[in-house]
Design a protein around this motif. Structure first.
Motif, mmCIF file in Angstrom:
data_model
loop_
_atom_site.group_PDB
_atom_site.id
_atom_site.type_symbol
_atom_site.label_atom_id
_atom_site.label_comp_id
_atom_site.label_asym_id
_atom_site.label_seq_id
_atom_site.Cartn_x
_atom_site.Cartn_y
_atom_site.Cartn_z
ATOM 1 N N LEU A 78 -5.059 -9.237 4.047
ATOM 2 C CA LEU A 78 -3.898 -8.675 3.347
ATOM 3 C C LEU A 78 -3.152 -7.677 4.229
ATOM 4 C CD1 LEU A 78 -5.918 -7.831 0.157
ATOM 5 C CD2 LEU A 78 -4.109 -9.513 0.207
ATOM 6 N N ARG A 79 -1.827 -7.739 4.190
ATOM 7 C CA ARG A 79 -1.017 -6.695 4.812
ATOM 8 C C ARG A 79 -0.768 -5.620 3.747
ATOM 9 N NH1 ARG A 79 2.775 -11.062 4.359
ATOM 10 N NH2 ARG A 79 4.121 -10.669 2.580
ATOM 11 N N ASN A 80 -0.004 -4.610 4.070
ATOM 12 C CA ASN A 80 0.276 -3.489 3.152
ATOM 13 C C ASN A 80 -1.014 -2.822 2.696
ATOM 14 O OD1 ASN A 80 3.050 -4.067 3.284
ATOM 15 N ND2 ASN A 80 2.919 -5.457 1.543
ATOM 16 N N ALA A 81 -1.903 -2.570 3.641
ATOM 17 C CA ALA A 81 -3.215 -1.984 3.320
ATOM 18 C C ALA A 81 -3.086 -0.650 2.602
ATOM 19 C CB ALA A 81 -4.035 -1.824 4.594
ATOM 20 N N SER A 82 -2.036 0.103 2.909
ATOM 21 C CA SER A 82 -1.869 1.421 2.273
ATOM 22 C C SER A 82 -1.714 1.311 0.757
ATOM 23 C CB SER A 82 -0.673 2.151 2.881
ATOM 24 O OG SER A 82 0.503 1.373 2.713
ATOM 25 N N ASN A 83 -1.204 0.178 0.267
ATOM 26 C CA ASN A 83 -1.067 -0.025 -1.184
ATOM 27 C C ASN A 83 -2.424 -0.123 -1.880
ATOM 28 O OD1 ASN A 83 1.654 -0.122 -0.735
ATOM 29 N ND2 ASN A 83 1.844 -2.326 -1.024
ATOM 30 N N TYR A 84 -3.454 -0.491 -1.120
ATOM 31 C CA TYR A 84 -4.777 -0.737 -1.705
ATOM 32 C C TYR A 84 -5.790 0.349 -1.357
ATOM 33 C CZ TYR A 84 -2.801 -5.422 -2.274
ATOM 34 O OH TYR A 84 -2.008 -6.485 -2.619
ATOM 35 N N LYS A 85 -5.394 1.338 -0.553
ATOM 36 C CA LYS A 85 -6.354 2.310 -0.022
ATOM 37 C C LYS A 85 -7.110 3.078 -1.103
ATOM 38 C CE LYS A 85 -7.185 5.863 3.251
ATOM 39 N NZ LYS A 85 -7.137 6.049 4.633
ATOM 40 N N ASP A 86 -6.442 3.466 -2.169
ATOM 41 C CA ASP A 86 -7.094 4.279 -3.201
ATOM 42 C C ASP A 86 -8.075 3.492 -4.067
ATOM 43 O OD1 ASP A 86 -5.032 2.821 -4.341
ATOM 44 O OD2 ASP A 86 -4.535 4.370 -5.814
#
Length: 161
Positions: free
Chosen positions: A101-109
């Motif tokens: 998956l890209r946009n890892a920052s969207n899933y970090k929490d």
């Protein structure tokens, strides 16, 4: 199997506390008691998970989710629009479906620190979420095919080719 191990550990613990011969053996009692406690917790956890009748993997046009690995369970649902690749990867005796998956920052929490370190690839700034077919009753190639078909379907639905 876990229940049999618990029974054996209980008998060892009872012997170590002197129930059979009246002689207390402290170190073995502590070890067997600790091992018994851990095994009982694992046994209860597995028995409680048997009551869970929900799907192990959910795939539809807009998202995917699964509970076949601790990483996938903690991750929750992922959006198909963030998927960049789906691959098969051999890990030990199991073949896993790896969704990148890209946009890892969207899933970090969503992920605890340890699981984040396992899933996040810093060089590409992508997440690799793994799903196992060994928990469900299909082969890894079939699971891979299902992931690929839903990913392609989601591309058609969103107009991305």
């Amino acid at each position: 199997m876990s229940g049999a191990i618990c029974v054996v550990l209980l008998l060892i613990f009872l012997y170590c506390i002197g129930l059979f011969d009246g002689e207390l053996k402290v170190k073995p009692a502590v070890f067997s008691g600790g091992a018994l406690l851990v095994m009982l917790i694992l046994l209860l956890n597995s028995l409680l998970s048997l009551r869970d009748k929900s799907a192990q993997i959910v795939l539809n046009e807009s998202y995917f989710s699964g509970k076949t690995t601790p990483l996938a369970k903690a991750f929750g649902a992922g959006n198909w629009e963030d998927v960049t690749a789906i691959n098969l990867q051999k890990v030990g005796g199991d073949t896993l479906v790896v969704v990148t998956l890209r946009n890892a920052s969207n899933y970090k929490d969503r992920l605890p620190s340890m699981l984040w370190k396992m899933a996040y690839h810093a060089a590409t700034q992508e997440l690799n979420i793994m799903y196992s077919a060994s928990v469900i009753t299909i082969e890894s190639d079939e699971l891979y095919g299902l992931f690929m078909s839903y990913w392609k379907l989601s591309k058609k639905e969103s107009g991305i080719h």
